[in-house]
Design a protein around this motif. Sequence first.
Motif, PDB file in Angstrom:
ATOM      1  N   ILE A 199     -17.804   3.420  -6.199  1.00 25.33           N
ATOM      2  CA  ILE A 199     -16.403   3.582  -5.811  1.00 25.33           C
ATOM      3  C   ILE A 199     -16.070   2.528  -4.763  1.00 25.33           C
ATOM      4  N   ARG A 200     -14.959   1.863  -4.958  1.00 24.14           N
ATOM      5  CA  ARG A 200     -14.513   0.797  -4.048  1.00 24.14           C
ATOM      6  C   ARG A 200     -14.409   1.316  -2.621  1.00 24.14           C
ATOM      7  N   GLN A 201     -14.998   0.587  -1.670  1.00 22.73           N
ATOM      8  CA  GLN A 201     -15.006   0.978  -0.266  1.00 22.73           C
ATOM      9  C   GLN A 201     -14.387  -0.079   0.641  1.00 22.73           C
ATOM     10  N   VAL A 202     -13.736  -1.100   0.066  1.00 22.90           N
ATOM     11  CA  VAL A 202     -13.138  -2.176   0.854  1.00 22.90           C
ATOM     12  C   VAL A 202     -11.690  -2.405   0.418  1.00 22.90           C
ATOM     13  N   ASP A 203     -10.897  -2.984   1.337  1.00 25.01           N
ATOM     14  CA  ASP A 203      -9.504  -3.298   1.004  1.00 25.01           C
ATOM     15  C   ASP A 203      -9.427  -4.641   0.271  1.00 25.01           C
ATOM     16  N   ASP A 204      -8.223  -5.096  -0.004  1.00 18.97           N
ATOM     17  CA  ASP A 204      -8.037  -6.350  -0.745  1.00 18.97           C
ATOM     18  C   ASP A 204      -8.506  -7.580   0.026  1.00 18.97           C
ATOM     19  N   GLN A 205      -8.654  -7.463   1.346  1.00 17.68           N
ATOM     20  CA  GLN A 205      -9.155  -8.578   2.150  1.00 17.68           C
ATOM     21  C   GLN A 205     -10.669  -8.504   2.348  1.00 17.68           C
ATOM     22  N   GLY A 206     -11.303  -7.491   1.771  1.00 16.11           N
ATOM     23  CA  GLY A 206     -12.746  -7.335   1.888  1.00 16.11           C
ATOM     24  C   GLY A 206     -13.190  -6.564   3.116  1.00 16.11           C
ATOM     25  N   LEU A 207     -12.240  -5.984   3.868  1.00 18.23           N
ATOM     26  CA  LEU A 207     -12.587  -5.196   5.053  1.00 18.23           C
ATOM     27  C   LEU A 207     -13.019  -3.793   4.623  1.00 18.23           C
ATOM     28  N   LYS A 208     -14.109  -3.301   5.203  1.00 17.45           N
ATOM     29  CA  LYS A 208     -14.638  -1.984   4.866  1.00 17.45           C
ATOM     30  C   LYS A 208     -13.712  -0.900   5.390  1.00 17.45           C
ATOM     31  N   LEU A 209     -13.475   0.112   4.569  1.00 17.48           N
ATOM     32  CA  LEU A 209     -12.687   1.262   5.013  1.00 17.48           C
ATOM     33  C   LEU A 209     -13.429   1.953   6.155  1.00 17.48           C
ATOM     34  N   PRO A 210     -12.718   2.577   7.094  1.00 26.41           N
ATOM     35  CA  PRO A 210     -13.374   3.223   8.232  1.00 26.41           C
ATOM     36  C   PRO A 210     -13.982   4.592   7.893  1.00 26.41           C
ATOM     37  N   PHE A 211     -14.047   4.920   6.630  1.00 29.14           N
ATOM     38  CA  PHE A 211     -14.655   6.160   6.134  1.00 29.14           C
ATOM     39  C   PHE A 211     -15.146   5.853   4.726  1.00 29.14           C
ATOM     40  N   GLU A 212     -15.974   6.717   4.180  1.00 28.04           N
ATOM     41  CA  GLU A 212     -16.419   6.524   2.801  1.00 28.04           C
ATOM     42  C   GLU A 212     -15.558   7.384   1.891  1.00 28.04           C
ATOM     43  N   THR A 213     -14.825   6.737   0.984  1.00 26.16           N
ATOM     44  CA  THR A 213     -13.974   7.489   0.072  1.00 26.16           C
ATOM     45  C   THR A 213     -14.785   7.950  -1.135  1.00 26.16           C
ATOM     46  N   THR A 214     -14.443   9.110  -1.624  1.00 30.00           N
ATOM     47  CA  THR A 214     -15.065   9.635  -2.841  1.00 30.00           C
ATOM     48  C   THR A 214     -14.091   9.552  -4.012  1.00 30.00           C
ATOM     49  N   PHE A 215     -12.909   8.980  -3.753  1.00 31.19           N
ATOM     50  CA  PHE A 215     -11.866   8.915  -4.769  1.00 31.19           C
ATOM     51  C   PHE A 215     -11.921   7.587  -5.515  1.00 31.19           C
ATOM     52  N   SER A 216     -12.299   7.626  -6.770  1.00 33.78           N
ATOM     53  CA  SER A 216     -12.379   6.403  -7.582  1.00 33.78           C
ATOM     54  C   SER A 216     -10.994   5.821  -7.862  1.00 33.78           C
ATOM     55  N   ALA A 217      -9.959   6.661  -7.820  1.00 33.39           N
ATOM     56  CA  ALA A 217      -8.588   6.195  -8.069  1.00 33.39           C
ATOM     57  C   ALA A 217      -7.775   6.211  -6.774  1.00 33.39           C
ATOM     58  N   ARG A 218      -8.417   5.862  -5.657  1.00 34.04           N
ATOM     59  CA  ARG A 218      -7.689   5.780  -4.381  1.00 34.04           C
ATOM     60  C   ARG A 218      -6.590   4.744  -4.500  1.00 34.04           C
ATOM     61  N   TRP A 219      -6.904   3.593  -5.065  1.00 36.59           N
ATOM     62  CA  TRP A 219      -5.909   2.571  -5.398  1.00 36.59           C
ATOM     63  C   TRP A 219      -5.472   2.857  -6.826  1.00 36.59           C
ATOM     64  N   ASN A 220      -4.173   3.050  -7.041  1.00 38.22           N
ATOM     65  CA  ASN A 220      -3.692   3.381  -8.384  1.00 38.22           C
ATOM     66  C   ASN A 220      -2.253   2.913  -8.554  1.00 38.22           C
ATOM     67  N   ASP A 221      -1.689   3.138  -9.730  1.00 36.72           N
ATOM     68  CA  ASP A 221      -0.338   2.671 -10.058  1.00 36.72           C
ATOM     69  C   ASP A 221       0.748   3.228  -9.140  1.00 36.72           C
ATOM     70  N   ALA A 222       0.478   4.311  -8.461  1.00 38.50           N
ATOM     71  CA  ALA A 222       1.486   4.919  -7.586  1.00 38.50           C
ATOM     72  C   ALA A 222       1.484   4.331  -6.174  1.00 38.50           C
ATOM     73  N   ASN A 223       0.454   3.518  -5.828  1.00 38.09           N
ATOM     74  CA  ASN A 223       0.405   2.975  -4.475  1.00 38.09           C
ATOM     75  C   ASN A 223      -0.081   1.532  -4.415  1.00 38.09           C
ATOM     76  N   ASP A 224       0.004   0.816  -5.522  1.00 35.53           N
ATOM     77  CA  ASP A 224      -0.518  -0.552  -5.567  1.00 35.53           C
ATOM     78  C   ASP A 224       0.555  -1.630  -5.390  1.00 35.53           C
ATOM     79  N   GLY A 225       1.717  -1.241  -4.868  1.00 36.47           N
ATOM     80  CA  GLY A 225       2.806  -2.201  -4.697  1.00 36.47           C
ATOM     81  C   GLY A 225       2.616  -3.148  -3.525  1.00 36.47           C
ATOM     82  N   THR A 226       1.576  -2.928  -2.738  1.00 30.37           N
ATOM     83  CA  THR A 226       1.303  -3.796  -1.596  1.00 30.37           C
ATOM     84  C   THR A 226      -0.209  -3.918  -1.399  1.00 30.37           C
ATOM     85  N   LYS A 227      -0.624  -5.058  -0.857  1.00 36.43           N
ATOM     86  CA  LYS A 227      -2.038  -5.237  -0.520  1.00 36.43           C
ATOM     87  C   LYS A 227      -2.322  -4.709   0.881  1.00 36.43           C
TER      88      LYS A 227
END
Length: 150
Positions: free
Chosen positions: A42-70
């Motif tokens: 599961i992706r753990q970094v943002d679009d700039q390669g910075l690690k999220l400050p927590f470990e996400t368990t959501f494989s669809a954290r980034w999705n069509d409903a929230n991908d309008g911005t990096k």
Amino acid sequence: MDRKGSFQVSLLALASSVIAGCSSHAIPTEDQALESSTTVSIRQVDDQGLKLPFETTFSARWNDANDGTKYEPCTAVGARQLAALGVDPASVEDAAGSNGQTLRGCDWDYLRVDGGSVRWSVSQFVGNSPSLEHDKRVKSAVTDVWLPDV
């Protein structure tokens, strides 16, 4: 036992051993197949390669409903900046409560002053929308306080 009866017993024994041998190579159940297919990382970094400050368990954290911005709310402000604002960087939690949620962001607690028991929190999140002005006008609750954009 006659020859025919002996042949039937041998055939039955052979069939039992073949069936027993097959059971050790069983076809996975639907649940087992689903379990093995969900072990994808599961992706753990943002679009700039910075690690999220927590470990996400959501494989669809980034999705069509929230991908309008990096822009990633969870990595946009560093720990020192959060602390300078009175926010506890170590209290960070994913703002989403389920996989594939519309919003993407984080919740933090304010630092407690003088051991106070009141817990205040701050959230920053993104989601696709026609515009921020639209959301402020249409979706805001009476209790929402909009701060200047940064």
